[in-house]
Design an enzyme around this catalytic site. Structure first.
Site, PDB file in Angstrom:
ATOM      1  N   ASN A  23       0.951  -1.081  -0.001  1.00  0.00           N
ATOM      2  CA  ASN A  23      -0.078   0.109   0.096  1.00  0.00           C
ATOM      3  C   ASN A  23       0.881   1.164   0.125  1.00  0.00           C
ATOM      4  O   ASN A  23       2.083   1.331   0.192  1.00  0.00           O
ATOM      5  CB  ASN A  23      -0.997  -0.001   1.218  1.00  0.00           C
ATOM      6  CG  ASN A  23      -0.346  -0.182   2.679  1.00  0.00           C
ATOM      7  OD1 ASN A  23       0.788   0.472   2.789  1.00  0.00           O
ATOM      8  ND2 ASN A  23      -0.830  -0.977   3.351  1.00  0.00           N
ATOM      9  N   GLY A  31      -2.870  -9.827   3.606  1.00  0.00           N
ATOM     10  CA  GLY A  31      -2.499 -10.147   2.460  1.00  0.00           C
ATOM     11  C   GLY A  31      -1.119 -10.554   2.147  1.00  0.00           C
ATOM     12  O   GLY A  31      -0.520 -10.937   3.017  1.00  0.00           O
ATOM     13  N   VAL A  32      -0.548 -10.633   0.848  1.00  0.00           N
ATOM     14  CA  VAL A  32       0.653 -10.850   0.490  1.00  0.00           C
ATOM     15  C   VAL A  32       1.598  -9.866   1.063  1.00  0.00           C
ATOM     16  O   VAL A  32       2.781 -10.191   1.539  1.00  0.00           O
ATOM     17  CB  VAL A  32       0.622 -10.958  -0.980  1.00  0.00           C
ATOM     18  CG1 VAL A  32       0.609  -9.497  -1.670  1.00  0.00           C
ATOM     19  CG2 VAL A  32       1.872 -11.777  -1.590  1.00  0.00           C
ATOM     20  N   ASP A  33       1.135  -8.812   1.429  1.00  0.00           N
ATOM     21  CA  ASP A  33       1.972  -7.856   1.982  1.00  0.00           C
ATOM     22  C   ASP A  33       2.593  -8.423   3.490  1.00  0.00           C
ATOM     23  O   ASP A  33       3.729  -8.399   3.882  1.00  0.00           O
ATOM     24  CB  ASP A  33       1.446  -6.431   2.055  1.00  0.00           C
ATOM     25  CG  ASP A  33       2.142  -5.192   2.508  1.00  0.00           C
ATOM     26  OD1 ASP A  33       3.532  -5.555   2.618  1.00  0.00           O
ATOM     27  OD2 ASP A  33       1.622  -4.148   2.385  1.00  0.00           O
ATOM     28  N   SER A 116      -3.392  -6.132  -6.724  1.00  0.00           N
ATOM     29  CA  SER A 116      -4.717  -5.567  -6.554  1.00  0.00           C
ATOM     30  C   SER A 116      -5.790  -6.313  -6.574  1.00  0.00           C
ATOM     31  O   SER A 116      -6.924  -6.204  -6.362  1.00  0.00           O
ATOM     32  CB  SER A 116      -5.032  -4.441  -7.596  1.00  0.00           C
ATOM     33  OG  SER A 116      -4.076  -3.491  -7.574  1.00  0.00           O
ATOM     34  N   GLY A 118      -6.711  -8.754  -4.492  1.00  0.00           N
ATOM     35  CA  GLY A 118      -7.118  -9.199  -3.105  1.00  0.00           C
ATOM     36  C   GLY A 118      -7.880  -8.334  -2.490  1.00  0.00           C
ATOM     37  O   GLY A 118      -9.175  -7.804  -2.951  1.00  0.00           O
TER      38      GLY A 118
HETATM   39  P1  ADP Z   1      -4.002  -6.278  -2.983  1.00  0.00           P
HETATM   40  O1  ADP Z   1      -4.346  -5.374  -1.853  1.00  0.00           O
HETATM   41  O2  ADP Z   1      -3.330  -5.325  -4.004  1.00  0.00           O
HETATM   42  O3  ADP Z   1      -5.324  -6.676  -3.299  1.00  0.00           O
HETATM   43  P2  ADP Z   1      -3.595  -8.866  -1.662  1.00  0.00           P
HETATM   44  O4  ADP Z   1      -2.488  -9.144  -0.779  1.00  0.00           O
HETATM   45  O5  ADP Z   1      -4.579  -8.522  -0.932  1.00  0.00           O
HETATM   46  O6  ADP Z   1      -3.074  -7.341  -2.131  1.00  0.00           O
HETATM   47  O7  ADP Z   1      -3.867  -9.791  -2.814  1.00  0.00           O
HETATM   48  C1  ADP Z   1      -3.298  -9.733  -4.266  1.00  0.00           C
HETATM   49  C2  ADP Z   1      -3.079 -11.240  -4.334  1.00  0.00           C
HETATM   50  O8  ADP Z   1      -2.202 -11.965  -3.716  1.00  0.00           O
HETATM   51  C3  ADP Z   1      -4.399 -11.848  -4.415  1.00  0.00           C
HETATM   52  O9  ADP Z   1      -4.775 -12.650  -5.696  1.00  0.00           O
HETATM   53  C4  ADP Z   1      -4.020 -12.929  -3.208  1.00  0.00           C
HETATM   54  O10 ADP Z   1      -4.810 -14.095  -3.400  1.00  0.00           O
HETATM   55  C5  ADP Z   1      -2.663 -13.192  -3.550  1.00  0.00           C
HETATM   56  N1  ADP Z   1      -1.680 -13.593  -2.124  1.00  0.00           N
HETATM   57  C6  ADP Z   1      -2.028 -13.604  -0.953  1.00  0.00           C
HETATM   58  N2  ADP Z   1      -1.103 -14.076  -0.265  1.00  0.00           N
HETATM   59  C7  ADP Z   1      -0.269 -14.567  -1.250  1.00  0.00           C
HETATM   60  C8  ADP Z   1       0.967 -15.265  -1.049  1.00  0.00           C
HETATM   61  N3  ADP Z   1       1.703 -15.691   0.081  1.00  0.00           N
HETATM   62  N4  ADP Z   1       1.699 -15.695  -2.116  1.00  0.00           N
HETATM   63  C9  ADP Z   1       1.274 -15.165  -3.589  1.00  0.00           C
HETATM   64  N5  ADP Z   1       0.129 -14.730  -3.689  1.00  0.00           N
HETATM   65  C10 ADP Z   1      -0.704 -14.275  -2.591  1.00  0.00           C
END
Ligand code: ADP
Length: 384
Positions: A23, A31-33, A116, A118
């Site tokens: 962000n 999430g992934v962050d 983006s 998620g």
């Molecule tokens: P954003 O806020 O940009 O939408 P998110 O982290 O919520 O970011 O999600 C982005 C994508 O990353 C989603 O498709 C989610 O399923 C995926 N994701 C979440 N955790 C992981 C991970 N550990 N490895 C790979 N992809 C992930």
């Protein structure tokens, strides 16, 4: 310079850089962050603090600390607001800027999540399209030798569309069932595999056997990734089929059983003696393509192409041959001829082969589109 789609947890990828869907504050989130910060340890947050944030569509690089990846590129994706506020352009810009940073830093491998898609709510199918198109554009233009991974976390992210899925399922099911005599059990197994929860599904042995070393090295948890390189051993079980009569297609360039102009004057012996490498180079010339146009379209690494070019007796894997056949837009007959040069054939007792046949028969020669379908059916992908 291929694009490889894997199913994995991005924090496990052993690549030069993984991309974080960050962000604007760059101070971590869900999430992934969150997963990346947890895996990288507190020093990542310290370095992020010093960066002072990042605008939507832009990206910043930090070290990877405890991650298997050397660097993290933090890209800020747009929040989806119906698609009316430049979301697509901002999302494409995330991918472009991250790739530019990787190129400037001489990185050779980079793994993206679906930015983006998620919490930020960008529809997954659309997000995937933007990711693929932007990465492909970059790879087609860059001089850098870079392998780009698109890491798909859940099955729903790679939705090839219900209609296409059903069509392929029927095409494969009919022929596969005839060859196995048991269509009910094929569909039961297929439904069962689709109903398995995210992440719990594992690959069958033939797919893992087919996994490429390089991809395996990048994906720590090989059972959670679909590894997809062409140069691996590949299950080519089944008898050679009777080549189907090719259908004319709007896109397909003229090809097929009729001898091409450059074949005139060749003796049958010369054509029989022709190796896979000879045939490939001849076809590239006949198509009026450059080498790089061909291997890029096939999603094949330049180094692998050079090997094939310099060794006329090079023994490619089956997916490599098919990737080139697709790039050259060969019909089914010619694809089988090319496969035969390498000791393979398309078979109706193999789902991978049937999916390839489905696309070739329809004159659909986009390796990435084919890979999406192969991915949806848990098959090894083309190229790399
Ligand atoms: P954003 O806020 O940009 O939408 P998110 O982290 O919520 O970011 O999600 C982005 C994508 O990353 C989603 O498709 C989610 O399923 C995926 N994701 C979440 N955790 C992981 C991970 N550990 N490895 C790979 N992809 C992930």
């Amino acid at each position: 310079m291929p694009l490889i789609i894997v199913r994995n947890d991005i924090t496990k990828m052993k690549v030069d850089a993984i991309v974080n869907a960050a962000n604007k504050s760059l101070l971590g989130g869900g999430g992934v962050d969150g997963a990346i910060h947890r895996a990288a340890g507190p020093r990542l947050l310290e370095e992020c603090r010093r960066l002072g944030g990042c605008e939507t569509g832009e990206a910043r690089i930090t070290r990877g600390y405890e991650l298997p990846a050397k660097f993290v590129i933090h890209a800020v994706g747009p929040i989806w607001r119906g698609g009316f506020f430049g979301e697509k352009e901002k999302l494409a810009s995330c991918y472009r800027n991250s790739l530019k940073i990787a190129e400037e830093n001489g990185l050779e491998s980079i793994a993206f999540p679906l930015i983006s898609s998620g919490v930020y709510g960008y529809p997954k199918e659309k997000a995937l399209r933007v990711a693929e198109d932007t990465i492909r554009e970059f790879l087609a233009e860059t001089e850098a030798d870079m392998t780009v991974y698109l890491v798909i976390f859940d099955r729903a992210s790679l939705d090839i569309g219900k209609k296409r899925f059903k069509e392929i399922e029927e095409f494969v099911g009919d022929r596969y069932a005839k060859s196995h005599g048991d269509s009910a059990s094929y569909f039961a197994k297929r439904r069962e595999s689709l109903n398995r929860p995210e992440y719990s599904y594992s690959l069958n042995n033939s797919m893992l056997d087919g996994a490429n070393k390089e991809v395996e090295e990048c994906c720590e948890d090989a059972s959670a990734s679909i590894a997809l390189n062409a140069e691996a051993a590949f299950d080519s079980a089944g008898a050679a089929p009777t080549p189907a009569k090719p259908k004319a297609s709007a896109n397909a360039k003229p090809s097929g059983a009729a001898p091409s102009i450059s074949n005139i004057g060749r003796t049958i012996d010369e054509l029989l003696d022709e190796s896979f490498s000879d045939m490939l180079l001849r076809k590239i010339d006949e198509r009026g393509m450059t080498d790089s146009e061909c291997y890029k379209k096939a999603n094949i690494d330049r180094k692998l192409f050079s090997k094939i070019r310099s060794d006329r007796l090079y023994k490619p894997s089956k997916p490599t041959v098919i990737a080139f056949a697709i790039a050259l837009e060969l019909d089914l007959n010619e694809t089988n001829n090319m496969l035969m040069k390498a000791g393979f054939a398309l078979s109706h007792s193999n789902k991978f082969d049937l999916i390839i046949e489905y696309f070739i028969k329809r004159g659909m020669y986009d390796v990435f589109e084919i890979n999406e379908a192969l991915f949806a059916f848990d098959q090894q992908l083309l190229g790399a």
